[in-house]
Design a protein around this motif. Structure first.
Motif, PDB file in Angstrom:
ATOM      1  N   ARG A 153       0.812  -1.215   0.000  1.00 56.93           N
ATOM      2  CA  ARG A 153       0.000   0.000   0.000  1.00 56.93           C
ATOM      3  C   ARG A 153       0.846   1.265   0.000  1.00 56.93           C
ATOM      4  O   ARG A 153       0.569   2.218  -0.733  1.00 56.93           O
ATOM      5  N   ASP A 154       1.898   1.296   0.826  1.00 57.59           N
ATOM      6  CA  ASP A 154       2.648   2.527   1.019  1.00 57.59           C
ATOM      7  C   ASP A 154       3.855   2.679   0.093  1.00 57.59           C
ATOM      8  O   ASP A 154       4.393   3.777  -0.045  1.00 57.59           O
ATOM      9  N   PHE A 155       4.283   1.569  -0.535  1.00 55.35           N
ATOM     10  CA  PHE A 155       5.421   1.641  -1.467  1.00 55.35           C
ATOM     11  C   PHE A 155       5.074   0.906  -2.765  1.00 55.35           C
ATOM     12  O   PHE A 155       5.784  -0.031  -3.159  1.00 55.35           O
ATOM     13  N   PRO A 156       4.001   1.307  -3.429  1.00 56.72           N
ATOM     14  CA  PRO A 156       3.555   0.551  -4.610  1.00 56.72           C
ATOM     15  C   PRO A 156       4.573   0.533  -5.740  1.00 56.72           C
ATOM     16  O   PRO A 156       4.638  -0.432  -6.491  1.00 56.72           O
ATOM     17  N   GLU A 157       5.377   1.586  -5.867  1.00 53.29           N
ATOM     18  CA  GLU A 157       6.367   1.638  -6.947  1.00 53.29           C
ATOM     19  C   GLU A 157       7.675   0.951  -6.579  1.00 53.29           C
ATOM     20  O   GLU A 157       8.512   0.702  -7.440  1.00 53.29           O
ATOM     21  N   ARG A 158       7.861   0.661  -5.295  1.00 57.55           N
ATOM     22  CA  ARG A 158       9.112   0.036  -4.843  1.00 57.55           C
ATOM     23  C   ARG A 158       8.821  -1.214  -4.018  1.00 57.55           C
ATOM     24  O   ARG A 158       9.589  -1.563  -3.115  1.00 57.55           O
ATOM     25  N   ALA A 159       7.718  -1.890  -4.320  1.00 61.75           N
ATOM     26  CA  ALA A 159       7.294  -3.028  -3.511  1.00 61.75           C
ATOM     27  C   ALA A 159       8.331  -4.140  -3.501  1.00 61.75           C
ATOM     28  O   ALA A 159       8.602  -4.750  -2.462  1.00 61.75           O
ATOM     29  N   ALA A 160       8.951  -4.431  -4.663  1.00 60.89           N
ATOM     30  CA  ALA A 160       9.931  -5.515  -4.736  1.00 60.89           C
ATOM     31  C   ALA A 160      11.147  -5.213  -3.863  1.00 60.89           C
ATOM     32  O   ALA A 160      11.594  -6.064  -3.091  1.00 60.89           O
ATOM     33  N   GLY A 161      11.676  -3.996  -3.975  1.00 61.42           N
ATOM     34  CA  GLY A 161      12.830  -3.626  -3.172  1.00 61.42           C
ATOM     35  C   GLY A 161      12.518  -3.588  -1.684  1.00 61.42           C
ATOM     36  O   GLY A 161      13.330  -4.042  -0.863  1.00 61.42           O
ATOM     37  N   MET A 162      11.338  -3.079  -1.340  1.00 57.86           N
ATOM     38  CA  MET A 162      10.949  -3.021   0.064  1.00 57.86           C
ATOM     39  C   MET A 162      10.717  -4.417   0.626  1.00 57.86           C
ATOM     40  O   MET A 162      11.028  -4.690   1.792  1.00 57.86           O
ATOM     41  N   THR A 163      10.164  -5.300  -0.195  1.00 53.05           N
ATOM     42  CA  THR A 163       9.958  -6.673   0.252  1.00 53.05           C
ATOM     43  C   THR A 163      11.295  -7.350   0.515  1.00 53.05           C
ATOM     44  O   THR A 163      11.457  -8.096   1.493  1.00 53.05           O
ATOM     45  N   ALA A 164      12.276  -7.107  -0.370  1.00 56.37           N
ATOM     46  CA  ALA A 164      13.610  -7.668  -0.166  1.00 56.37           C
ATOM     47  C   ALA A 164      14.228  -7.130   1.129  1.00 56.37           C
ATOM     48  O   ALA A 164      14.832  -7.887   1.910  1.00 56.37           O
TER      49      ALA A 164
END
Length: 431
Positions: A153-164
């Motif tokens: 929700r809060d990092f839709p454009e960086r979801a992959a990096g944030m998940t990592a």
């Protein structure tokens, strides 16, 4: 479904997929993302570090805890079993808690409860130990379920990096906890001091989430829910009647069972065969650390493949090789078995989470399948440490328990053949 389609449809599962936030809450969250991104980022990292640390730090100290409370192997396994039971049950209520109070407040509350549960585990009566384990498990369940959706929700454009980043922080927290358990015991003079020290990290994380919880609810009236259910959320395939949904759930549960048996008993297996407990803790921490290899590589490959059967069999075989090593040469090959088990465990968990998305036709079904798999999976996993602890106590050795664990690895490979098919839940057979 082509490999490209699989890659583009891999997404974080959002437990709040079917919830519509109140207008004031939505506006407050936008302001929070805009004006305090560093606070949000720090909160995510600190919460992730806490998600496994409270569990991983117990295993190297299990013998001391058992001696202190006069627990046999079966009873001492409850230190791992009880959190798993409440991780499963807590997964059921997490979306409801988020709907009522908001994700930010739920995460803050979970971290406060985690801090309290860690402290409660070292209180004098044995009942407090088990009650603390229950609180720790329920707290982790809220973090498990709600954190991925918040990142989406809060990092839709960086979801992959944030998940990592989130996954790495979670594994590093577990690694640091396992590696420092015995040194902290030596430095602080007791296993109680070693365990309770991790409550400080949970308290710091709760303090970081507190202003976010307050900001996110600003403008709402007392007693007003943070979100309401979206229209038509009751529709979709009935998961309990889907063989594919059960295969995914049982795959999740079986790999979790293997993982938490290793978490509960690996250091004890080493020390029972003559290894010092400090080294046993370090080998266990190393096994936890190398999970990052499997958890990164396997989901990446899975998203590019139409079928994940071979991947499922491969991670099952890795874990079976590691368990076999513990059976035939536990101390001589300890670091090798730890590495093999770590890569296999990380890959199996990553594959289980990935298949929840790949086997679902839409985000609504994926969220429901995630709930079913986590609830059923953790409840199934809870059987492992308890059952193998009982068998170890009855046989006075590790041969029979490890042979039984090899049988679970074989079952996991068979489940992978079903769960890894190119099928979607609710779609007609024939894929």
């Amino acid at each position: 479904m082509s490999g490209t389609d699989a890659t583009t449809q891999l997404d974080l599962i959002d437990a709040e997929e079917d919830l519509i936030p109140a207008p004031q809450v939505a506006a407050a969250r936008r302001r929070l993302r805009t004006t305090h991104p560093a606070l949000l980022l720090a909160g995510i990292v600190l919460a992730a570090v806490n998600m496994r640390a409270a569990l991983a730090g117990v295993s190297p100290l299990l013998n001391e805890m058992a001696q202190h409370f006069h627990l046999a192997a079966t009873a001492s396994s409850l230190v791992t079993t009880i959190p798993l039971v409440f991780m499963g049950l807590g997964s059921l209520i997490a979306p409801r808690v988020a709907r009522r109070w908001g994700t930010e407040a739920a995460l803050c509350g979970a971290l406060v409860a985690l801090c309290g549960g860690i402290v409660l585990r070292v209180a004098p009566p044995v009942a407090a130990l088990f009650a603390g384990c229950a609180v720790v498990g329920a707290s982790i369940a809220l973090l498990n379920v709600l954190m991925p959706g918040l990142i989406k929700r809060d990092f839709p454009e960086r979801a992959a990096g944030m998940t990592a980043l989130y996954s790495t922080a979670m594994i590093l927290g577990a690694t640091l906890s396992a590696a420092s358990a015995v040194p902290l015991e030596n430095a602080l003079g007791s296993w109680q001091g070693s365990l309770v020290s991790w409550s400080l990290l949970a308290a710091v994380a709760a303090l970081v989430w507190l202003p976010q919880a307050v900001i996110a609810r600003r403008g709402t009236h007392h007693g007003e829910a943070a979100a309401t259910p979206a229209q038509g959320t009751g529709h979709g395939p009935k998961l309990t009647r889907s063989p594919l949904a059960w295969q995914v759930t049982l795959f999740m549960g079986s790999q979790s069972l293997i993982a938490y048996v290793i978490i509960a008993w690996m250091p004890t297996i080493f020390t029972d065969h003559g290894m010092g407990k400090s080294e046993a803790g370090l080998v266990f921490a190393f096994s936890t650390l190398v999970q990052m290899v499997g958890s990164f590589v396997v989901p990446t490959l899975a998203g590019r493949m139409r079928r994940q059967r071979l991947l499922g069999v491969a991670v099952s075989a890795l874990m079976a090789c590691g368990v076999t090593g513990l059976l035939v040469a536990p101390v001589a090959g300890a670091w090798l078995w730890a590495a093999i088990l770590g890569v296999g465990q990380g890959g199996a968990l990553g594959l289980a989470l990935t298949m929840m998305v790949l086997r679902s036709g839409d985000a609504h079904t994926a969220a429901r399948l995630s709930g079913m798999s986590q609830t059923g999976g953790y409840l199934l996993a809870a059987v492992g440490p308890l059952a193998l602890g009982a068998v170890h106590q009855a046989t006075a050795g590790w041969t029979v328990p490890l042979v039984l664990l090899l049988a679970v690895c074989s079952g996991l490979a068979l489940l992978a053949l079903g769960a890894g098919r190119d099928r979607r839940i609710g779609a007609p057979a024939g894929g």
